[in-house]
Design a protein around this motif. Structure first.
Motif, mmCIF file in Angstrom:
data_model
loop_
_atom_site.group_PDB
_atom_site.id
_atom_site.type_symbol
_atom_site.label_atom_id
_atom_site.label_comp_id
_atom_site.label_asym_id
_atom_site.label_seq_id
_atom_site.Cartn_x
_atom_site.Cartn_y
_atom_site.Cartn_z
ATOM 1 N N PHE A 301 0.835 -1.198 0.000
ATOM 2 C CA PHE A 301 0.000 0.000 0.000
ATOM 3 C C PHE A 301 0.865 1.242 0.000
ATOM 4 C CE2 PHE A 301 -3.194 -2.904 1.946
ATOM 5 C CZ PHE A 301 -4.208 -2.704 1.016
ATOM 6 N N THR A 302 0.380 2.284 -0.629
ATOM 7 C CA THR A 302 0.964 3.615 -0.516
ATOM 8 C C THR A 302 -0.158 4.549 -0.074
ATOM 9 O OG1 THR A 302 2.287 5.313 -1.674
ATOM 10 C CG2 THR A 302 0.571 4.173 -2.947
ATOM 11 N N GLY A 303 0.104 5.854 -0.030
ATOM 12 C CA GLY A 303 -0.914 6.794 0.424
ATOM 13 C C GLY A 303 -2.211 6.663 -0.348
ATOM 14 N N SER A 304 -3.340 6.813 0.342
ATOM 15 C CA SER A 304 -4.659 6.696 -0.289
ATOM 16 C C SER A 304 -5.092 8.017 -0.912
ATOM 17 C CB SER A 304 -5.705 6.262 0.734
ATOM 18 O OG SER A 304 -5.454 4.948 1.184
ATOM 19 N N MET A 305 -5.940 7.925 -1.922
ATOM 20 C CA MET A 305 -6.531 9.124 -2.514
ATOM 21 C C MET A 305 -7.458 9.794 -1.499
ATOM 22 S SD MET A 305 -7.382 7.973 -6.447
ATOM 23 C CE MET A 305 -8.417 6.591 -5.961
ATOM 24 N N GLY A 306 -7.792 11.029 -1.781
ATOM 25 C CA GLY A 306 -8.680 11.753 -0.886
ATOM 26 C C GLY A 306 -10.117 11.305 -0.991
ATOM 27 N N VAL A 307 -10.500 10.619 -2.091
ATOM 28 C CA VAL A 307 -11.869 10.172 -2.279
ATOM 29 C C VAL A 307 -11.835 8.890 -3.090
ATOM 30 C CG1 VAL A 307 -12.162 11.527 -4.380
ATOM 31 C CG2 VAL A 307 -14.178 10.884 -3.039
ATOM 32 N N SER A 308 -12.763 7.981 -2.813
ATOM 33 C CA SER A 308 -12.847 6.770 -3.615
ATOM 34 C C SER A 308 -13.330 7.129 -5.015
ATOM 35 C CB SER A 308 -13.804 5.768 -2.959
ATOM 36 O OG SER A 308 -15.098 6.324 -2.851
ATOM 37 N N ARG A 309 -12.803 6.426 -6.013
ATOM 38 C CA ARG A 309 -13.203 6.715 -7.387
ATOM 39 C C ARG A 309 -12.889 5.524 -8.289
ATOM 40 N NH1 ARG A 309 -11.243 12.047 -8.783
ATOM 41 N NH2 ARG A 309 -10.553 12.532 -6.681
ATOM 42 N N ALA A 310 -13.679 5.392 -9.349
ATOM 43 C CA ALA A 310 -13.475 4.370 -10.368
ATOM 44 C C ALA A 310 -13.789 4.974 -11.726
ATOM 45 C CB ALA A 310 -14.363 3.166 -10.111
ATOM 46 N N VAL A 324 -4.657 12.142 -11.170
ATOM 47 C CA VAL A 324 -5.894 11.365 -11.194
ATOM 48 C C VAL A 324 -7.042 12.359 -11.255
ATOM 49 C CG1 VAL A 324 -7.411 9.939 -9.790
ATOM 50 C CG2 VAL A 324 -5.023 9.303 -10.071
ATOM 51 N N ALA A 325 -7.972 12.148 -12.201
ATOM 52 C CA ALA A 325 -9.034 13.137 -12.407
ATOM 53 C C ALA A 325 -10.366 12.458 -12.670
ATOM 54 C CB ALA A 325 -8.679 14.056 -13.580
ATOM 55 N N GLY A 326 -11.422 13.067 -12.108
ATOM 56 C CA GLY A 326 -12.785 12.657 -12.394
ATOM 57 C C GLY A 326 -13.094 11.258 -11.925
ATOM 58 N N GLY A 327 -13.992 10.601 -12.662
ATOM 59 C CA GLY A 327 -14.397 9.253 -12.338
ATOM 60 C C GLY A 327 -15.673 9.206 -11.525
ATOM 61 N N ALA A 339 -9.746 16.402 -8.748
ATOM 62 C CA ALA A 339 -8.479 15.836 -9.225
ATOM 63 C C ALA A 339 -7.480 15.841 -8.085
ATOM 64 C CB ALA A 339 -7.953 16.635 -10.418
ATOM 65 N N GLU A 340 -6.538 14.930 -8.159
ATOM 66 C CA GLU A 340 -5.506 14.808 -7.139
ATOM 67 C C GLU A 340 -4.173 14.499 -7.806
ATOM 68 O OE1 GLU A 340 -6.615 12.262 -3.764
ATOM 69 O OE2 GLU A 340 -8.578 12.018 -4.685
ATOM 70 N N ILE A 341 -3.092 14.799 -7.084
ATOM 71 C CA ILE A 341 -1.740 14.551 -7.574
ATOM 72 C C ILE A 341 -1.049 13.576 -6.626
ATOM 73 C CG2 ILE A 341 0.536 15.532 -8.032
ATOM 74 C CD1 ILE A 341 -1.375 16.422 -10.090
ATOM 75 N N TYR A 342 -0.489 12.513 -7.195
ATOM 76 C CA TYR A 342 0.300 11.561 -6.413
ATOM 77 C C TYR A 342 1.771 11.857 -6.624
ATOM 78 C CZ TYR A 342 2.387 7.175 -4.808
ATOM 79 O OH TYR A 342 3.155 6.228 -4.157
ATOM 80 N N ASP A 343 2.502 11.993 -5.519
ATOM 81 C CA ASP A 343 3.946 12.213 -5.560
ATOM 82 C C ASP A 343 4.619 10.872 -5.325
ATOM 83 O OD1 ASP A 343 6.638 12.797 -4.961
ATOM 84 O OD2 ASP A 343 6.123 14.810 -4.291
ATOM 85 N N SER A 344 5.208 10.292 -6.371
ATOM 86 C CA SER A 344 5.792 8.963 -6.246
ATOM 87 C C SER A 344 7.073 8.965 -5.426
ATOM 88 C CB SER A 344 6.066 8.375 -7.636
ATOM 89 O OG SER A 344 7.009 9.159 -8.344
ATOM 90 N N VAL A 345 7.674 10.130 -5.216
ATOM 91 C CA VAL A 345 8.867 10.208 -4.372
ATOM 92 C C VAL A 345 8.467 10.130 -2.904
ATOM 93 C CG1 VAL A 345 10.851 11.614 -3.717
ATOM 94 C CG2 VAL A 345 10.113 11.529 -6.109
ATOM 95 N N LEU A 346 7.419 10.879 -2.533
ATOM 96 C CA LEU A 346 6.983 10.936 -1.141
ATOM 97 C C LEU A 346 5.924 9.886 -0.815
ATOM 98 C CD1 LEU A 346 6.661 14.818 -0.764
ATOM 99 C CD2 LEU A 346 8.628 13.384 -0.180
#
Length: 599
Positions: A301-310, A324-327, A339-346
């Motif tokens: 697991f890594t950090g979770s998104m702020g909202v569930s989406r598919a 990640v956008a919409g859905g 929309a959200e941004i995932y930082d793969s470094v952090l």
């Protein structure tokens, strides 16, 4: 384009294609479950509307062409009462921010795949229309704007995956076959590869688990990871690996978050891991995000998104960040504009600006300039969209954090120049691999004494940071000239007070000992020079000393009896009466001097 003579098929196809968009959406009216979001919100990102596409689209496909334009083709306006599948295609020009029509496909299709081939052409494969699921394929040539037929697949496929292999072939796997009549369908485990050279398809090994709406990601080792999906048994978490060399599939570890279907694309991150975010799960959907390590074959697991989406989009941007956008938000039962941004470094998420329109089943395409085009889809009212938006990330103005060594001390050596390796590192919140340069670079040859190294770190946005450090090489130990001269450096006399006086034409025995690390120096090429001074500051041209006798050969000290010796022939060297500076030049570059007088 549309078959109005088969109402039962209309209901069946509509039901099955809607499944691709609204599968398991049973949680309407509930509030979204929010997960922790990192504090460094990327709220400065912006969305800008483009001109509208020539027609509304859902179930379409999009791909960036070699010329930088984006091809969008096919799909349907299915959520309207009089829905139809389309053959039309359009091009987006990022420079003018406008759309224009291009050649139409021969066959209307939705739920298919587009793949950019190594020759620059685009392969459209499979999908479905009113006649059912398709096995046909077409090629788009962006230089002519025309489509041409190519070989058909061995099997029909919709909601399948398509992956460009390192060989240039295309792997098609899984999907579903919409059978005639109402509510009958068969999930597929079959797979095939397309050869662009021959324009033909060949069956390859089948998936162990038939599935639709899964992810497929080309790994760094050339194999393909397929994860999650949906079939007759429901949503599942099983993952498989395809080996192109063997043409076979094998199981790898299952996802940790349980069954999953219709997540965002599996994103290959710069570190080689694959990120799978969100998706449908048995009630109520998920915001969890998992990483697959292709070396260990395990998920974490890594950090979770702020909202569930598919049925959202996921796009790898510069610096290893993922947009990640919409859905569809299964918990709230809404189609989201967020929309959200995932930082793969952090390994963290941060919110960014929302789209002007909530949309799912849209396409997202990374543009050549690093922006992201999101086009079409369905909004929360069930309206199929012709609108499109472009995301621009917040300008990165933060320089990398660079770390230099505190300083490097190098022990003595008889070598004039010595290679010294060092490491300067840098981290950046936007670029996982900032470029680090050093002058002189690591591994360079360093002289004795102190050398300053200047290092610069540069991130993908052109921000710089700097640091310096020193490399200090210790000289060989020198205790002074032995008798008959005696003294050296600070004790080697001066112009006004030379340490010894010798007769013109005599032989002077110049001797010394050297050490390194507490041990006597027994090797090296050490030389002797003589320089005449008319006064304390007026020096003549240095003369390479000439030896007399067997103590040395040429202008080199000889090691004998535990000493370095040079029998200096004053006459042969060309020395005259006056004040002279004798200079022993050791092999490591250090120099030691003593003043003498010739009478």
């Amino acid at each position: 384009m549309k078959d109005t003579n088969h109402p039962s098929r209309f209901g069946f196809v509509k039901r099955q294609l809607v499944q691709l968009s609204l599968l398991l959406a049973i949680a309407t009216g509930l509030a979204s479950i929010l997960n922790p979001i990192s504090a460094h919100a990327d709220t400065a990102g912006t969305w800008t509307a483009t001109g509208p596409m020539p027609s509304v689209r859902w179930g379409h496909a999009a791909i960036r062409l070699p010329n930088g334009q984006v091809l969008v083709a096919g799909g349907s306006d299915f959520f309207s009462h009089d829905g139809a599948f389309s053959t039309s295609a359009a091009l987006y020009d990022p420079i003018s921010n406008t759309w224009s029509a291009t050649g139409s496909m021969a066959t209307p299709r939705g739920g298919y795949t587009l793949t950019l081939l190594a020759n620059g052409k685009v392969l459209a494969a499979g999908g479905a229309n009113w006649s059912g699921t398709l096995a046909t394929a077409e090629l788009y040539d962006y230089t002519t704007g025309l489509w041409t037929a190519t070989g058909s697949m061995p099997d029909v496929h919709i909601a399948h995956t398509a992956t460009l292999l390192p060989s240039g072939k295309v792997l098609i796997a899984g999907g579903v076959n919409l059978l005639p009549g109402c509510c009958y369908f068969a999930w597929l485990g079959t797979a095939a590869t397309y050869d662009p050279v021959s324009g033909t398809w060949s069956p390859t090994g089948s998936l162990a688990i038939p599935r639709q709406s899964s992810t497929a990601t080309l790994l760094g080792n050339g194999k393909v990871l397929v994860a999650g999906g949906y079939s007759r048994g429901g949503v599942f978490d099983i993952a498989e690996i395809y080996d192109p060399a063997a043409g076979t599939w094998s199981f790898t570890s299952s996802m940790l978050g349980g069954p999953n279907s219709a997540p965002g694309d599996g994103i290959l991150l710069p570190n080689g891991n694959v990120m799978v975010a969100g998706g449908y799960a048995p009630y109520p959907g998920t915001a969890s995000v998992e990483l697959y390590d292709s070396i260990s074959g395990t998920w974490s697991f890594t950090g979770s998104m702020g909202v569930s989406r598919a049925l959202h989009t996921a796009t790898l941007m510069a610096g290893g960040k993922v947009l990640v956008a919409g859905g569809y938000a299964p918990v709230a039962g809404v189609i989201s504009p967020t929309a959200e941004i995932y930082d793969s470094v952090l390994g963290t998420w941060s919110p960014t600006a929302s789209m002007s329109t909530g949309r799912n089943s849209s396409t997202a395409t990374l543009l050549s300039d690093g922006r992201v085009l999101v086009a079409g889809g369905v909004d929360d009212s069930g309206i199929v969209l012709a609108s499109a938006e472009v995301y621009s990330a917040a300008p990165d103005v933060t320089p990398p954090v660079i770390a230099c060594p505190a300083g490097i001390s190098v022990p003595c050596s008889v070598d004039l120049l010595l290679p010294v390796a060092f490491s300067v590192t840098a981290t950046d919140d936007s670029d996982p691999s900032p470029t680090v340069t050093s002058t002189p670079p690591s591994g360079s040859l360093f002289p004795i004494g102190q050398t300053t190294v200047n290092s610069t770190a540069t991130d993908a946005s052109g921000n710089h940071s700097y640091c310096t450090f020193t490399v200090t090489r210790a000289p060989l130990g020198f205790a002074g000239f032995l008798s008959p001269i005696g003294g050296a450096d600070t004790t080697g006399g001066s112009f006004a007070s030379p340490v010894r006086t010798f007769k013109m034409g005599s032989m002077i025995s110049v001797k010394f000992t050297a050490s390194c690390g507490g041990s006597a120096v027994l090797t090296g090429v050490h030389r002797l020079q003589a320089v005449k001074y008319n006064d304390s500051t007026s020096a003549g041209t240095p003369i390479d000393a000439t030896a007399q006798g067997t103590a040395t050969t040429g202008n080199r000290f000889r090691f004998a009896d535990g000493q370095w010796q040079f029998n200096l022939a004053t006459k042969a060297t060309g020395m005259s009466t006056g004040i002279w500076l004798l200079r022993a030049m050791l092999s490591d570059g250090s120099q030691h001097s003593a003043w003498i007088q010739i009478k």
